[in-house]
Design a protein around this motif. Structure first.
Motif, PDB file in Angstrom:
ATOM      1  N   ALA A 103      14.623 -88.876  75.552  1.00 17.88           N
ATOM      2  CA  ALA A 103      14.331 -90.358  75.254  1.00 17.88           C
ATOM      3  C   ALA A 103      15.855 -91.124  75.195  1.00 17.88           C
ATOM      4  O   ALA A 103      15.584 -92.166  75.405  1.00 17.88           O
ATOM      5  CB  ALA A 103      13.984 -90.036  73.781  1.00 17.88           C
ATOM      6  N   PRO A 146      10.904 -93.667  69.638  1.00 16.88           N
ATOM      7  CA  PRO A 146       9.431 -93.255  69.765  1.00 16.88           C
ATOM      8  C   PRO A 146       9.446 -92.000  70.422  1.00 16.88           C
ATOM      9  O   PRO A 146       8.457 -90.918  70.190  1.00 16.88           O
ATOM     10  CB  PRO A 146       8.939 -94.383  70.760  1.00 16.88           C
ATOM     11  CG  PRO A 146       9.553 -95.759  70.528  1.00 16.88           C
ATOM     12  CD  PRO A 146      10.958 -95.104  69.894  1.00 16.88           C
ATOM     13  N   GLY A 147      10.308 -91.680  71.320  1.00 10.23           N
ATOM     14  CA  GLY A 147      10.539 -90.378  72.098  1.00 10.23           C
ATOM     15  C   GLY A 147      10.891 -89.482  71.190  1.00 10.23           C
ATOM     16  O   GLY A 147      10.341 -88.154  71.423  1.00 10.23           O
ATOM     17  N   THR A 207       8.081 -88.578  68.833  1.00  9.11           N
ATOM     18  CA  THR A 207       6.891 -87.729  69.729  1.00  9.11           C
ATOM     19  C   THR A 207       7.239 -86.227  69.793  1.00  9.11           C
ATOM     20  O   THR A 207       6.491 -85.352  69.576  1.00  9.11           O
ATOM     21  CB  THR A 207       6.564 -88.359  70.882  1.00  9.11           C
ATOM     22  OG1 THR A 207       6.280 -89.593  70.696  1.00  9.11           O
ATOM     23  CG2 THR A 207       5.713 -87.690  71.659  1.00  9.11           C
ATOM     24  N   ARG A 256       4.142 -93.290  69.520  1.00  9.53           N
ATOM     25  CA  ARG A 256       4.631 -93.449  70.774  1.00  9.53           C
ATOM     26  C   ARG A 256       4.215 -94.822  71.256  1.00  9.53           C
ATOM     27  O   ARG A 256       4.998 -95.535  71.823  1.00  9.53           O
ATOM     28  CB  ARG A 256       4.406 -92.445  71.807  1.00  9.53           C
ATOM     29  CG  ARG A 256       5.123 -92.635  73.123  1.00  9.53           C
ATOM     30  CD  ARG A 256       4.942 -91.479  73.938  1.00  9.53           C
ATOM     31  NE  ARG A 256       6.005 -91.614  75.190  1.00  9.53           N
ATOM     32  CZ  ARG A 256       7.164 -91.522  74.984  1.00  9.53           C
ATOM     33  NH1 ARG A 256       7.835 -90.810  74.023  1.00  9.53           N
ATOM     34  NH2 ARG A 256       7.762 -91.400  76.463  1.00  9.53           N
ATOM     35  N   GLU A 276       6.741 -98.216  71.307  1.00  8.67           N
ATOM     36  CA  GLU A 276       7.170 -98.060  72.903  1.00  8.67           C
ATOM     37  C   GLU A 276       7.285 -99.426  73.152  1.00  8.67           C
ATOM     38  O   GLU A 276       6.953-100.569  73.074  1.00  8.67           O
ATOM     39  CB  GLU A 276       6.068 -97.478  73.867  1.00  8.67           C
ATOM     40  CG  GLU A 276       6.487 -97.148  74.895  1.00  8.67           C
ATOM     41  CD  GLU A 276       5.607 -96.490  76.011  1.00  8.67           C
ATOM     42  OE1 GLU A 276       5.953 -95.843  76.957  1.00  8.67           O
ATOM     43  OE2 GLU A 276       4.410 -96.453  75.509  1.00  8.67           O
TER      44      GLU A 276
END
Length: 442
Positions: A318, A351-352, A355, A435, A439
């Motif tokens: 990420a 977000p990454g 996740t 995500r 994102e």
């Protein structure tokens, strides 16, 4: 053959009729693309067939676990049986150890019209009800002492054999001597069903009960609490440690052989079998540090070690996905390296990171092998109040039920798998939503 055998202009006519080489090459490429698409569709179809077969097998065997056959009986809470010394409910030990099965036996004799002197019929009728009535009726008395001396209609759990017969899991057409349930018991079951005193009701005990040797009173309540404790420990330890390690390796660590060695080993640790982490936890946390076996704390620490490589790899990916222009712009405006990372790069990579963390937690939630090695396979019937108390986990509970010989535990096993799959689905859906919610497209 010489050219003299062809008429004049014959070769030119033949060449004009032949398709160009370019058209032949295009047709071959298009045919290759169609074959590749067909292979892909076939692979997806095979995967979907296996997935549908798996889900159908689990659901078809496990959906009945969410309903439990119960029998309504008028229970007379006789004071001579529950509180013979007339202590007014002050002797709690006597209340817990009272002969509650005797109350159920008397109610069955009266309800089914059985001769009390016929011990064979009395025993057969008592077998219709679960032996867990002692806990159920004792809990009612402990919660409300005013029921002593009264008669109450109580829904009692039926025996697992009766429950399986009502659900059609036994072939009742075979001879009586080959069946676990007798003809007279079937007659009583029909009588109770016709009177509305026996029916299948939603099985709340599946979610509230702990481990039990009786299928009808076995549940995943303790396992759910143990899994929640472990997931909380994994989240509290693996997320900050994993993110901090990723930020250092990606943004601050010098590129040399030592950091290359660390990166290679992190990637290797992500591929290590989970049972190796169980051996490590047994050696360090249990044998060396002296932490209690089968405690949620030990399970959480072992799963933290197992989840860290996954979170580190996902977080570094990420961070790498953030465009270098963001870093250059922040540094060009006078931000320090620390400000650049925590004020600009980290929020964009969040977000990454979320996740990867949720996927790591979902992976840890479904692990069984490392928990078996640290003793979480123990028979635990009481709810753990702290992470230091003995506990178990959902996948371990499934493993223990799968080894039981009784037919009723088959549906309990599949029912617990459905609960575990629902937890995993919720976690993966949450990862997808987060995500997409945070994102940013460049």
């Amino acid at each position: 053959m010489s050219d003299a055998t062809f008429p004049a202009g014959g070769r030119a006519v033949a060449d004009a009729k032949a398709p160009p080489r370019r058209d032949i090459g295009l047709k071959r490429r298009y045919a290759s693309e169609r074959r590749f698409k067909a292979y892909g569709i076939a692979a997806i179809a095979v995967g979907m067939i296996f997935l549908a077969t798996l889900l159908w097998t689990v659901v078809s065997q496990g959906y009945t676990a969410f309903w439990q056959t119960q029998i309504r009986l008028p229970i007379t809470f006789s004071q001579s049986v529950i509180d013979p010394k007339n202590t007014g409910g002050k002797d709690l030990q006597a209340l817990r150890l009272a002969n509650y099965p005797k109350l159920v036996q008397d109610a069955l004799v009266q309800r089914l019209g059985i001769d009390p002197k016929n011990r064979a019929d009395v025993t057969a009728a008592t077998q219709l009800v679960s032996q867990g009535v002692r806990t159920q009726l004792g809990g009612m008395v402990m919660e409300d002492l005013s029921v002593i001396g009264t008669t109450q209609d109580v829904w009692l759990y039926a025996n697992s054999t009766v429950d399986s017969a009502v659900k059609g899991q036994f072939d009742l057409s075979i001879p009586e001597e080959r069946r676990p349930i007798k003809d007279k018991q079937l007659e009583w079951i029909r009588t109770l069903e016709q009177a509305g005193d026996m029916e299948q009701r939603f099985n709340t005990g599946l979610f509230t009960f702990g481990a039990s040797s009786r299928a009808e009173t076995a549940g995943v309540g303790v396992a759910i609490i143990g899994s929640l404790y472990m997931m909380a420990i994994v989240l509290a330890l693996a997320l900050p440690i994993g993110v901090a390690a990723s930020i250092y390796l990606e943004e601050f660590a010098p590129k040399n052989r030592f950091t290359d060695f660390i990166e290679v080993n992190i990637n290797n640790l992500a591929a290590v079998p989970s049972i190796v982490y169980g051996l490590l936890g047994l050696a360090i946390f249990v044998n060396y540090m002296g932490l209690p076996r089968s405690a949620s704390l030990v399970g959480g620490l072992v799963l933290t070690l197992m989840t860290l490589p996954t979170i580190i790899i996902a977080t570094r990916a990420a961070l790498k996905a953030v465009p270098p222009s963001i870093r250059a712009a922040a540094l060009g405006l006078g931000a320090s390296r620390m400000q650049m990372v925590f004020h600009h790069v980290l929020p964009l990579a969040m977000p990454g990171i979320l996740t990867g963390t949720i996927i790591g937690l979902a992976h840890a939630l479904g692990e069984t092998a490392p928990l078996l090695l640290i003793g979480m396979v123990a028979f635990v019937a009481n709810y753990p109040t702290t992470p230091m108390d003995p506990s178990t986990a959902l996948p371990v509970q499934i493993y223990m039920w799968a080894n039981e010989a009784e037919r009723a535990f088959v549906e309990r096993t599949s029912g617990a798998i459905i609960v575990l799959l629902l937890f995993l689905a919720v976690m993966n859906i949450t990862a997808i939503i987060l995500r997409r919610r945070f994102e940013r497209r460049w």
